[in-house]
Write a protein that holds these residues in place. Structure first.
Motif, PDB file in Angstrom:
ATOM      1  N   ALA A  43       0.905  -1.504   0.190  1.00  0.00           N
ATOM      2  CA  ALA A  43      -0.457   0.331   0.020  1.00  0.00           C
ATOM      3  C   ALA A  43       0.640   1.494  -0.163  1.00  0.00           C
ATOM      4  CB  ALA A  43      -1.011   0.552   1.199  1.00  0.00           C
ATOM      5  N   ALA A  44       1.795   1.175   0.936  1.00  0.00           N
ATOM      6  CA  ALA A  44       2.946   2.092   0.898  1.00  0.00           C
ATOM      7  C   ALA A  44       2.962   2.464  -0.487  1.00  0.00           C
ATOM      8  CB  ALA A  44       3.690   2.154   2.112  1.00  0.00           C
ATOM      9  N   PHE A 102       6.191   4.398  -8.763  1.00  0.00           N
ATOM     10  CA  PHE A 102       5.947   3.106  -7.336  1.00  0.00           C
ATOM     11  C   PHE A 102       6.452   2.873  -6.391  1.00  0.00           C
ATOM     12  CE2 PHE A 102       2.806   2.616 -11.160  1.00  0.00           C
ATOM     13  CZ  PHE A 102       1.399   3.515 -10.310  1.00  0.00           C
ATOM     14  N   GLU A 103       7.098   3.057  -5.844  1.00  0.00           N
ATOM     15  CA  GLU A 103       8.744   2.913  -5.210  1.00  0.00           C
ATOM     16  C   GLU A 103       9.358   3.847  -4.460  1.00  0.00           C
ATOM     17  OE1 GLU A 103      12.222   4.680  -7.878  1.00  0.00           O
ATOM     18  OE2 GLU A 103      11.693   3.023  -8.825  1.00  0.00           O
ATOM     19  N   ARG A 104       9.988   3.304  -2.883  1.00  0.00           N
ATOM     20  CA  ARG A 104      10.430   4.466  -2.037  1.00  0.00           C
ATOM     21  C   ARG A 104      11.697   3.049  -1.488  1.00  0.00           C
ATOM     22  NH1 ARG A 104       6.064   7.588   0.141  1.00  0.00           N
ATOM     23  NH2 ARG A 104       3.757   6.462  -0.160  1.00  0.00           N
ATOM     24  N   ALA A 105      12.171   4.452  -0.549  1.00  0.00           N
ATOM     25  CA  ALA A 105      13.455   4.486  -0.264  1.00  0.00           C
ATOM     26  C   ALA A 105      13.259   3.274   1.049  1.00  0.00           C
ATOM     27  CB  ALA A 105      14.405   4.691  -0.232  1.00  0.00           C
ATOM     28  N   ALA A 110      11.286  -5.609  -5.905  1.00  0.00           N
ATOM     29  CA  ALA A 110      11.709  -5.538  -6.499  1.00  0.00           C
ATOM     30  C   ALA A 110      12.976  -4.919  -6.250  1.00  0.00           C
ATOM     31  CB  ALA A 110      11.973  -5.486  -8.164  1.00  0.00           C
ATOM     32  N   ARG A 111      13.945  -5.220  -5.704  1.00  0.00           N
ATOM     33  CA  ARG A 111      14.943  -3.757  -5.090  1.00  0.00           C
ATOM     34  C   ARG A 111      15.505  -3.672  -6.288  1.00  0.00           C
ATOM     35  NH1 ARG A 111      15.095  -7.859  -0.410  1.00  0.00           N
ATOM     36  NH2 ARG A 111      13.988  -6.496   1.311  1.00  0.00           N
ATOM     37  N   ARG A 112      16.104  -2.275  -6.437  1.00  0.00           N
ATOM     38  CA  ARG A 112      17.518  -1.430  -7.010  1.00  0.00           C
ATOM     39  C   ARG A 112      18.068  -0.262  -6.686  1.00  0.00           C
ATOM     40  NH1 ARG A 112      15.450   2.587  -9.365  1.00  0.00           N
ATOM     41  NH2 ARG A 112      13.884   3.592  -9.270  1.00  0.00           N
ATOM     42  N   ARG A 113      19.744  -0.162  -7.472  1.00  0.00           N
ATOM     43  CA  ARG A 113      19.985   1.059  -7.101  1.00  0.00           C
ATOM     44  C   ARG A 113      19.153   2.523  -7.125  1.00  0.00           C
ATOM     45  NH1 ARG A 113      24.425  -0.876  -4.607  1.00  0.00           N
ATOM     46  NH2 ARG A 113      25.811  -2.388  -5.333  1.00  0.00           N
ATOM     47  N   ALA A 114      19.770   3.259  -6.342  1.00  0.00           N
ATOM     48  CA  ALA A 114      18.880   4.585  -6.735  1.00  0.00           C
ATOM     49  C   ALA A 114      19.656   5.011  -7.676  1.00  0.00           C
ATOM     50  CB  ALA A 114      18.513   5.036  -5.502  1.00  0.00           C
ATOM     51  N   GLY A 124      24.585   5.654  -6.757  1.00  0.00           N
ATOM     52  CA  GLY A 124      24.615   4.220  -6.886  1.00  0.00           C
ATOM     53  C   GLY A 124      24.553   3.254  -5.167  1.00  0.00           C
ATOM     54  N   ARG A 125      24.412   4.360  -3.676  1.00  0.00           N
ATOM     55  CA  ARG A 125      24.714   3.804  -2.464  1.00  0.00           C
ATOM     56  C   ARG A 125      23.572   3.633  -1.840  1.00  0.00           C
ATOM     57  NH1 ARG A 125      27.203   8.081   0.671  1.00  0.00           N
ATOM     58  NH2 ARG A 125      26.360   9.340  -1.178  1.00  0.00           N
ATOM     59  N   GLY A 126      22.521   4.493  -2.663  1.00  0.00           N
ATOM     60  CA  GLY A 126      21.467   4.337  -2.751  1.00  0.00           C
ATOM     61  C   GLY A 126      20.121   3.364  -2.866  1.00  0.00           C
ATOM     62  N   ARG A 127      19.273   2.142  -2.086  1.00  0.00           N
ATOM     63  CA  ARG A 127      18.465   1.424  -2.623  1.00  0.00           C
ATOM     64  C   ARG A 127      17.463   2.102  -2.765  1.00  0.00           C
ATOM     65  NH1 ARG A 127      20.731  -2.839  -5.114  1.00  0.00           N
ATOM     66  NH2 ARG A 127      19.683  -4.179  -3.994  1.00  0.00           N
TER      67      ARG A 127
END
Length: 172
Positions: free
Chosen positions: A66-67, A75-78, A107-111, A115-118
């Motif tokens: 939902a978040a 449709f993504e957030r850290a 799915a997880r990916r680099r921000a 490059g350090r954030g996901r």
């Protein structure tokens, strides 16, 4: 042993009657509100979780999806944002994300740009599943609230909003 005159009372009223007999020196009136709210919350959670279970989701997993869905496209957030939007720790979020990722819903990916954030993003399958689940969830909430006349539901919402504002610290 049941207390005299408690057969027609609800569970909370029976508890209050017992306390009034055992501890007449205490005013147990707050239990009438708080005890009933607690019981209602428990019953509502059971009813809500029944719908989540139809989609093989736990309450917490539904909350994460939902978040993400509320974030709007893409449709993504850290992970830290997810923790803030779901009011749980980053450790709890990580476990939920792991399961949702294994199920192919996120799915997880680099921000981008860092490059350090996901970031965690809804997959197409996750968005489709969540949209179906959310439609059923809202239908279920309408069903649950239908037990009250609309005027009482509105009055209850107003009262709860006011009380919550007194109890909960303001959010930025």
């Amino acid at each position: 042993m049941a207390h005299p005159g408690t057969a027609h009372m609800d569970h909370v009223a029976r508890i209050q009657a017992a306390w009034r007999q055992e501890r007449p020196d205490l005013d147990v009136a707050p239990q009438g509100v708080i005890g009933r709210l607690h019981r209602i919350a428990t019953l509502l959670t059971q009813e809500l979780c029944t719908v989540y279970g139809r989609y093989d989701l736990s309450e917490g997993e539904f909350d994460v999806l939902a978040a993400l869905r509320r974030a709007g496209a893409p449709f993504e957030r850290a992970p830290g944002e997810l923790a803030a939007h779901t009011m749980v720790t980053t450790g709890a979020i990580s476990k939920r994300i792991d399961r949702l990722e294994r199920a192919g819903l996120v799915a997880r990916r680099r921000a981008t740009g860092d490059g350090r954030g996901r970031v965690v993003a809804l997959t197409d399958a996750g968005r489709a599943l969540f949209d179906r689940a959310f439609t059923d969830h809202i239908r279920n909430e309408h069903r649950l609230l239908a037990a009250l006349p609309p005027s009482e539901a509105a009055a209850l919402e107003h009262l709860l909003t006011s009380w919550l504002a007194q109890l909960e610290p303001p959010t930025p």
